[in-house]
Design a protein around this motif. Sequence first.
Motif, PDB file in Angstrom:
ATOM      1  N   TYR A   1       5.136  -6.534  -1.642  1.00  0.00           N
ATOM      2  CA  TYR A   1       4.207  -5.485  -1.461  1.00  0.00           C
ATOM      3  C   TYR A   1       3.248  -5.211  -2.444  1.00  0.00           C
ATOM      4  CZ  TYR A   1       8.054  -4.871   2.005  1.00  0.00           C
ATOM      5  OH  TYR A   1       8.764  -5.080   3.137  1.00  0.00           O
ATOM      6  N   GLN A   2       3.042  -6.204  -3.227  1.00  0.00           N
ATOM      7  CA  GLN A   2       2.129  -6.254  -4.331  1.00  0.00           C
ATOM      8  C   GLN A   2       0.593  -6.056  -3.688  1.00  0.00           C
ATOM      9  OE1 GLN A   2       2.574  -9.089  -7.556  1.00  0.00           O
ATOM     10  NE2 GLN A   2       0.330  -9.596  -7.638  1.00  0.00           N
ATOM     11  N   ARG A   3       0.388  -6.939  -2.837  1.00  0.00           N
ATOM     12  CA  ARG A   3      -1.133  -7.061  -2.213  1.00  0.00           C
ATOM     13  C   ARG A   3      -1.414  -5.624  -1.926  1.00  0.00           C
ATOM     14  NH1 ARG A   3      -3.990 -11.991  -1.385  1.00  0.00           N
ATOM     15  NH2 ARG A   3      -5.827 -11.494  -0.536  1.00  0.00           N
TER      16      ARG A   3
ATOM     17  N   TYR B   1       0.240  -2.609  -1.412  1.00  0.00           N
ATOM     18  CA  TYR B   1       0.738  -1.255  -1.817  1.00  0.00           C
ATOM     19  C   TYR B   1       0.782  -1.529  -3.621  1.00  0.00           C
ATOM     20  CZ  TYR B   1       2.284  -0.286   2.787  1.00  0.00           C
ATOM     21  OH  TYR B   1       2.161  -0.119   4.158  1.00  0.00           O
ATOM     22  N   ARG B   2       0.503  -2.403  -3.727  1.00  0.00           N
ATOM     23  CA  ARG B   2       0.254  -2.331  -5.383  1.00  0.00           C
ATOM     24  C   ARG B   2       1.607  -2.184  -6.287  1.00  0.00           C
ATOM     25  NH1 ARG B   2      -4.855  -2.753  -8.736  1.00  0.00           N
ATOM     26  NH2 ARG B   2      -2.919  -2.999 -10.087  1.00  0.00           N
ATOM     27  N   THR B   3       2.597  -2.708  -5.621  1.00  0.00           N
ATOM     28  CA  THR B   3       4.121  -2.144  -6.073  1.00  0.00           C
ATOM     29  C   THR B   3       4.980  -3.552  -6.016  1.00  0.00           C
ATOM     30  OG1 THR B   3       3.676   0.011  -4.926  1.00  0.00           O
ATOM     31  CG2 THR B   3       6.036  -0.782  -5.312  1.00  0.00           C
ATOM     32  N   TRP B   4       5.920  -3.457  -6.931  1.00  0.00           N
ATOM     33  CA  TRP B   4       6.819  -4.440  -6.972  1.00  0.00           C
ATOM     34  C   TRP B   4       8.281  -3.714  -6.595  1.00  0.00           C
ATOM     35  CZ3 TRP B   4       4.286  -5.038 -11.976  1.00  0.00           C
ATOM     36  CH2 TRP B   4       3.589  -6.088 -12.189  1.00  0.00           C
ATOM     37  N   ILE B   5       9.097  -4.263  -5.740  1.00  0.00           N
ATOM     38  CA  ILE B   5      10.559  -3.818  -5.648  1.00  0.00           C
ATOM     39  C   ILE B   5      11.248  -4.672  -6.475  1.00  0.00           C
ATOM     40  CG2 ILE B   5      12.178  -3.406  -3.855  1.00  0.00           C
ATOM     41  CD1 ILE B   5       9.599  -1.861  -3.464  1.00  0.00           C
TER      42      ILE B   5
ATOM     43  N   ALA C   1      11.197   0.925  -8.019  1.00  0.00           N
ATOM     44  CA  ALA C   1       9.649   0.192  -7.704  1.00  0.00           C
ATOM     45  C   ALA C   1       8.761   0.504  -8.824  1.00  0.00           C
ATOM     46  CB  ALA C   1       9.371   1.052  -6.234  1.00  0.00           C
ATOM     47  N   MET C   2       8.165  -0.420  -8.975  1.00  0.00           N
ATOM     48  CA  MET C   2       7.092  -0.330 -10.101  1.00  0.00           C
ATOM     49  C   MET C   2       5.592  -0.653  -9.643  1.00  0.00           C
ATOM     50  SD  MET C   2       8.034  -1.542 -13.885  1.00  0.00           S
ATOM     51  CE  MET C   2       7.761  -3.651 -13.594  1.00  0.00           C
TER      52      MET C   2
ATOM     53  N   CYS D   1      -4.911  -4.428 -15.318  1.00  0.00           N
ATOM     54  CA  CYS D   1      -4.861  -5.533 -14.843  1.00  0.00           C
ATOM     55  C   CYS D   1      -3.441  -5.880 -14.157  1.00  0.00           C
ATOM     56  CB  CYS D   1      -4.819  -6.970 -15.963  1.00  0.00           C
ATOM     57  SG  CYS D   1      -6.538  -6.990 -16.483  1.00  0.00           S
ATOM     58  N   THR D   2      -3.527  -6.899 -13.273  1.00  0.00           N
ATOM     59  CA  THR D   2      -2.111  -6.879 -12.746  1.00  0.00           C
ATOM     60  C   THR D   2      -1.216  -8.044 -13.112  1.00  0.00           C
ATOM     61  OG1 THR D   2      -3.401  -6.264 -10.596  1.00  0.00           O
ATOM     62  CG2 THR D   2      -1.093  -7.405 -10.098  1.00  0.00           C
TER      63      THR D   2
END
Length: 189
Positions: free
Chosen positions: A86-88, A90-94, A104-105, A114-115
């Motif tokens: 979901y990085q792309r 929602y800009r979120t890591w599970i 969730a980060m 930066c990412t």
Amino acid sequence: MQDEKELVTEQNKEIMDHSGTDAGQASGDRRKFLMRVGWGSLAGFLAINSAAFLRFFYPRVLFEPPSQFKVGFPADYPLGTVSSQYQREYRTWIIRLQDGAFFAMETKCTHLGCTPSWMESQKKFKCPCHGSGYYITGLNFEGPAPRPMDRYKISLAEDGQLQVDKTIKFPGIPGKESNEVYPQSLLKV
Ligand code: FES
């Protein structure tokens, strides 16, 4: 002699008539060409202005992903893994820790935004911009990042799926482990 004179005059007249016709034709062509250019320019101008006018009536909508979203079932995530699925969008890591807890980060370095990338072999997040490094929990340990990365609320939805709520944020605090500061950011299932 008189005849010769008349012949010359006649020829001159003919030449002058011809040159008059040619000049007239050239000027007619030029006029037509200029008219075409003029009408073409006018049509172009009207087309551009009409497009701008119509564009005015269409709302400028920014399509942003929803701030609450489901990310599948707990069983989809092995222990000790970071999911970039979901990085792309929602800009979120599970992230699922070894003890089974989820969090969730936000995929954003706390230095200049930066990412970072998850480096599985080194078990750390590494920021490509200025080299900040973070543990799997988001705690910074190297580079210029001033604090841990931020977390979002994660919970279990009624249908049993994990659900992230980006409206509830747990900002990283300098030098502190977010697991301890924000136990509510962890979901144990
Ligand atoms: S933005 Fe990540 S280290 Fe600078």
